[in-house]
Design a protein around this motif. Structure first.
Motif, short mmCIF file in Angstrom:
data_model
loop_
_atom_site.label_atom_id
_atom_site.label_comp_id
_atom_site.label_asym_id
_atom_site.label_seq_id
_atom_site.Cartn_x
_atom_site.Cartn_y
_atom_site.Cartn_z
N PHE A 134 37.79 31.92 37.77
CA PHE A 134 38.55 32.77 39.03
C PHE A 134 37.62 33.90 39.27
CE2 PHE A 134 41.57 35.96 40.35
CZ PHE A 134 42.05 35.44 41.41
N MET A 136 37.13 36.78 41.72
CA MET A 136 37.69 37.85 42.84
C MET A 136 36.70 39.27 42.63
SD MET A 136 41.38 39.64 42.85
CE MET A 136 40.85 41.01 41.68
N THR A 137 36.48 39.41 41.55
CA THR A 137 35.85 40.69 41.41
C THR A 137 34.51 40.63 42.13
OG1 THR A 137 37.00 41.26 39.44
CG2 THR A 137 35.26 42.50 39.62
N SER A 143 37.10 46.86 42.73
CA SER A 143 37.94 45.72 42.50
C SER A 143 39.48 45.89 42.01
CB SER A 143 37.19 44.45 42.03
OG SER A 143 35.95 44.29 42.82
N SER A 144 39.45 46.92 41.19
CA SER A 144 40.88 47.10 40.83
C SER A 144 41.81 47.45 42.09
CB SER A 144 40.89 48.56 40.14
OG SER A 144 40.21 49.46 40.64
N PHE A 168 31.69 39.03 37.13
CA PHE A 168 32.72 39.05 35.99
C PHE A 168 33.68 37.90 36.07
CE2 PHE A 168 31.09 43.21 35.00
CZ PHE A 168 30.97 43.06 33.66
N THR A 170 34.94 35.24 34.61
CA THR A 170 34.99 34.71 33.38
C THR A 170 34.98 32.92 33.32
OG1 THR A 170 36.14 36.48 32.62
CG2 THR A 170 36.28 34.53 31.11
C1 LIG Z 1 35.13 41.03 30.31
C2 LIG Z 1 35.72 41.04 31.70
C3 LIG Z 1 36.12 39.96 32.16
C4 LIG Z 1 36.62 39.75 33.45
N1 LIG Z 1 37.01 38.59 33.84
C5 LIG Z 1 37.14 38.37 35.18
C6 LIG Z 1 37.65 37.31 35.97
O1 LIG Z 1 37.62 36.19 35.30
N2 LIG Z 1 37.75 37.12 37.15
C7 LIG Z 1 37.59 38.29 38.11
O2 LIG Z 1 37.70 38.22 39.39
N3 LIG Z 1 37.20 39.58 37.55
C8 LIG Z 1 37.32 39.78 36.23
N4 LIG Z 1 36.84 40.87 35.57
C9 LIG Z 1 36.95 41.91 36.55
C10 LIG Z 1 38.02 43.12 36.22
O3 LIG Z 1 39.20 42.53 36.71
C11 LIG Z 1 37.77 44.27 37.05
O4 LIG Z 1 36.75 45.07 36.35
C12 LIG Z 1 38.81 45.30 37.31
O5 LIG Z 1 40.15 44.63 38.06
C13 LIG Z 1 38.28 46.49 37.70
O6 LIG Z 1 37.78 46.57 38.82
P1 LIG Z 1 36.17 47.29 38.90
O7 LIG Z 1 35.29 46.85 37.69
O8 LIG Z 1 35.61 46.90 40.19
O9 LIG Z 1 36.33 48.70 38.60
P2 LIG Z 1 36.76 49.93 39.91
O10 LIG Z 1 37.58 49.25 40.81
O11 LIG Z 1 35.76 50.53 40.40
O12 LIG Z 1 37.71 50.88 38.93
C14 LIG Z 1 36.88 51.75 38.13
C15 LIG Z 1 38.19 52.60 37.41
O13 LIG Z 1 38.78 53.43 38.47
C16 LIG Z 1 39.90 53.82 37.83
N5 LIG Z 1 41.00 53.71 38.79
C17 LIG Z 1 41.27 52.49 39.74
N6 LIG Z 1 42.34 52.62 40.39
C18 LIG Z 1 42.80 53.68 39.95
C19 LIG Z 1 44.25 54.13 40.36
N7 LIG Z 1 44.98 53.75 40.97
N8 LIG Z 1 44.64 55.46 39.53
C20 LIG Z 1 43.55 55.90 38.60
N9 LIG Z 1 42.35 55.63 38.46
C21 LIG Z 1 42.08 54.44 38.94
C22 LIG Z 1 40.01 53.29 36.58
O14 LIG Z 1 39.80 54.03 35.59
C23 LIG Z 1 39.13 52.04 36.61
O15 LIG Z 1 38.80 51.23 35.50
C24 LIG Z 1 36.60 40.94 34.24
C25 LIG Z 1 36.25 42.17 33.60
C26 LIG Z 1 35.84 42.18 32.39
C27 LIG Z 1 35.25 43.43 31.93
#
Ligand SMILES: Cc1cc2nc3c(=O)[nH]c(=O)nc-3n(C[C@H](O)[C@H](O)[C@H](O)COP(=O)(O)OP(=O)(O)OC[C@H]3O[C@@H](n4cnc5c(N)ncnc54)[C@H](O)[C@@H]3O)c2cc1C
Length: 414
Positions: A134, A136-137, A143-144, A168, A170
Motif C-alpha cells: 500500500f 500512500m506516504t 503524510s500523517s 515507506f 511496506t
Molecule cells: C515501519 C513503517 C512502515 C510504514 N508502512 C507504510 C505503508 O505500508 N504504506 C504507507 O503508505 N505508509 C507507511 N508508513 C508511513 C507512515 O504511515 C507515516 O510515516 C505516518 O503517516 C507519518 O507520516 P510522516 O512520516 O510523513 O510524518 P509527518 O506527517 O511529517 O509527521 C511528523 C510528526 O508530526 C507530528 N504531528 C503530525 N500531525 C500532528 C497533529 N495533528 N498534532 C500534533 N502533532 C502532529 C507527529 O509527531 C508526527 O509523528 C510506514 C511507516 C513506518 C515507520
C-alpha cells in the motif's frame, strides 16, 4: 460484551498454537541463519505454508471471506489470541497468510474490487501466491495528514498516468510483490477529502522504479521489506482504478481497522515473549551476591509488565468486539485508543527488558530489540500518536454545566 470464544474458534486456536509450537518456533534459528546468510526467507516457508493451508489454518485475519475464498472466517475477537501467538516471531503470521500488509490490503480489495480485479489481484493474494504493498506516504509531504498526498493521477484516453514519489511502502521491496495500491490526486479541484483515488499498479509497469529498500531503526525486514518508489509517467488502464474516483480516503478506511488492531494484537504477543525472557534472565544472572530477580526494581518491572500487558489485551478485545459488532464512531475511538496505548506499553516493556538483559538486550540475538523498534514504528505508522490523540480528544463531550454550576463542587467542603 462477550469475549468468550465459540467452540469452533477454540479448536482453531488450539490447532494454530500446536502448529506454531511444533512447526514454526523450532525453525526460528534456521530462519535467522538463512536470512543472515542468503538475505532472503528460507524455502521451508512455502513448505510449512502448504501444511498450514491443508489444516485450514489460512487467512486467519479476514472475517468476511466470500464462499469461494479460502480461510477460517474468524471474527477479529476470535483472531486476537491467535495473532498474539503468531506475533511472538516476526515471521509467524506469514505462515498462515495473515501478515501485514497483506491482510489490510486484502480486506480493502474485498470491499472494492471489480470481478476482473478480484481475479487478477485479490485471488492470488488470498491464495498466498503473490504479495502487495500500500503506497500512500510520500517523502515530500507530511503524510500523517493524508490530504497532503500529492502524487498525480491524470486521465489520458483509456489510461491513467501517474507521477510522484512514494516511500515507506511496506512489502513493496519484497521480491514477490507484484503490485502496489497507489494513492494519488485525481481530482485536484474537488473538496479536500474528495481529491484522491487509489490505483492498482503492477510492479513491472514501465516508469515505476524501486529506488531503494528502507530500514526503520536498522531493522532489516525480510517479511515485508519497505520500498521507496519513483513513478514517472506510469500508465495503467482506467480499469485499474480501485473503488470510486475521488473516494480514495473513504475506500482506504476499510484497511485501517484490521491494520491497527492486528498490529496491536501482535504487540501483545511480543510483550509476552519479551516478559518471559526477562523473567528467565533475571533468575539466572547474579550481581553483587544476589540473583537479579531479588532486586525490588526488577520485581516491580515484571509486575508492572504483567499489569500493562493484561490491561492492553482487554482493551484490544473490547475494540475487536466493537469492530465485529458495531462499526460506528465508538469503534474508531476504541481502535485509536488501542493504537496509542499498545505500542507505548510495548515500548516500556522492551526498554526495561533491554536494561535487564544488559548489552545482550540490544543485539540481534534476542528479539527484544526488534520488538522495541516495532513499538517505535507503530507509534508513527498507521497514524502517529498525536493524530489519534486529537481524534480521541474530539470525542470527549464538554460537560453541560460550568465549573460554577458543577454539581460535584460544594463550597465549604466536609
Ligand atoms: C515501519 C513503517 C512502515 C510504514 N508502512 C507504510 C505503508 O505500508 N504504506 C504507507 O503508505 N505508509 C507507511 N508508513 C508511513 C507512515 O504511515 C507515516 O510515516 C505516518 O503517516 C507519518 O507520516 P510522516 O512520516 O510523513 O510524518 P509527518 O506527517 O511529517 O509527521 C511528523 C510528526 O508530526 C507530528 N504531528 C503530525 N500531525 C500532528 C497533529 N495533528 N498534532 C500534533 N502533532 C502532529 C507527529 O509527531 C508526527 O509523528 C510506514 C511507516 C513506518 C515507520
Amino acid at each position: 460484551m462477550d469475549f468468550n470464544l465459540s467452540p469452533k474458534s477454540e479448536e482453531i486456536l488450539r490447532c494454530a498454537e500446536d502448529f506454531f509450537d511444533k512447526e514454526v518456533l523450532p525453525r526460528h534459528r534456521e530462519w535467522v541463519q538463512t536470512v543472515c546468510r542468503d538475505r532472503k526467507p528460507p524455502v521451508f516457508i512455502k513448505e510449512i505454508q502448504e501444511k498450514a493451508k491443508e489444516l485450514g489454518l489460512w487467512n486467519l485475519g479476514l472475517p468476511n471471506l466470500a464462499d469461494d475464498e479460502p480461510g477460517t472466517r474468524l471474527t477479529n475477537l476470535e483472531f486476537a489470541p491467535i495473532a498474539e501467538i503468531l506475533g511472538r516471531l516476526p515471521w509467524g503470521s506469514m505462515v498462515f497468510n495473515c501478515h501485514a500488509p497483506e491482510v489490510p490490503n486484502m480486506a480493502m480489495l474485498q470491499a472494492l474490487v471489480t470481478p476482473e480485479q478480484k481475479e487478477k489481484y485479490l485471488n492470488p493474494l488470498l491464495n498466498g501466491e503473490t504479495r502487495s504493498s500500500f503506497a500512500m506516504t510520500e517523502p515530500d509531504v507530511a503524510s500523517s495528514d493524508a490530504t497532503n498526498i500529492a502524487t498525480e493521477i491524470r486521465e489520458e484516453g483509456d489510461e491513467l498516468v501517474l507521477n510522484g514519489r512514494k516511500w515507506f511502502a511496506t512489502g513493496g521491496a519484497h521480491p514477490d510483490c507484484s503490485f502496489l495500491i497507489v494513492m494519488g490526486v485525481s481530482d485536484p479541484d474537488a473538496g479536500r477529502t474528495a481529491q484522491h483515488s487509489m490505483v492498482l499498479v503492477p510492479i513491472d509497469t514501465p516508469g515505476l522504479t524501486l529506488v531503494r529498500e528502507l530500514r526503520f531503526m536498522g531493522w532489516e525486514d525480510f517479511v515485508a521489506p519497505i520500498g521507496e518508489f519513483r513513478l514517472e509517467n506510469v500508465r495503467v488502464p482506467k480499469s485499474n482504478l480501485l473503488g470510486e474516483r475521488g473516494q480514495g480516503f473513504k475506500g482506504a478506511q476499510v484497511r485501517l481497522g484490521p491494520a491497527r488492531i492486528h498490529h496491536s494484537m501482535r504487540c501483545i504477543g511480543m510483550a509476552e515473549m519479551v516478559l518471559a525472557q526477562m523473567i528467565a534472565r533475571a533468575h539466572e544472572r547474579k550481581t553483587f551476591g544476589r540473583t537479579v530477580v531479588e532486586y525490588d526494581t526488577v520485581q516491580k518491572w515484571i509486575a508492572e509488565a504483567r499489569i500493562d500487558i493484561d490491561l492492553n489485551r482487554l482493551f484490544i478485545q473490547k475494540a475487536a468486539w466493537l469492530l465485529d459488532t458495531s462499526p460506528h464512531n465508538n469503534t474508531w475511538r476504541a481502535v485509536s485508543q488501542v493504537k496509542v496505548s499498545v505500542p507505548r506499553m510495548l515500548q516500556k516493556v522492551t526498554d526495561r527488558a533491554i536494561q535487564l538483559f544488559g548489552a545482550m538486550g540490544g543485539t540481534d540475538d534476542t528479539l527484544i530489540h526488534h520488538a522495541h523498534s516495532y513499538a517505535r514504528w507503530f507509534r508513527i505508522g498507521d497514524g502517529p500518536d498525536e493524530v489519534h490523540l486529537r481524534q480521541i480528544f474530539k470525542t470527549e463531550p464538554v460537560p453541560e454545566w460550568s465549573i460554577a454550576e458543577c454539581p460535584y463542587i460544594a463550597p465549604g467542603g466536609f
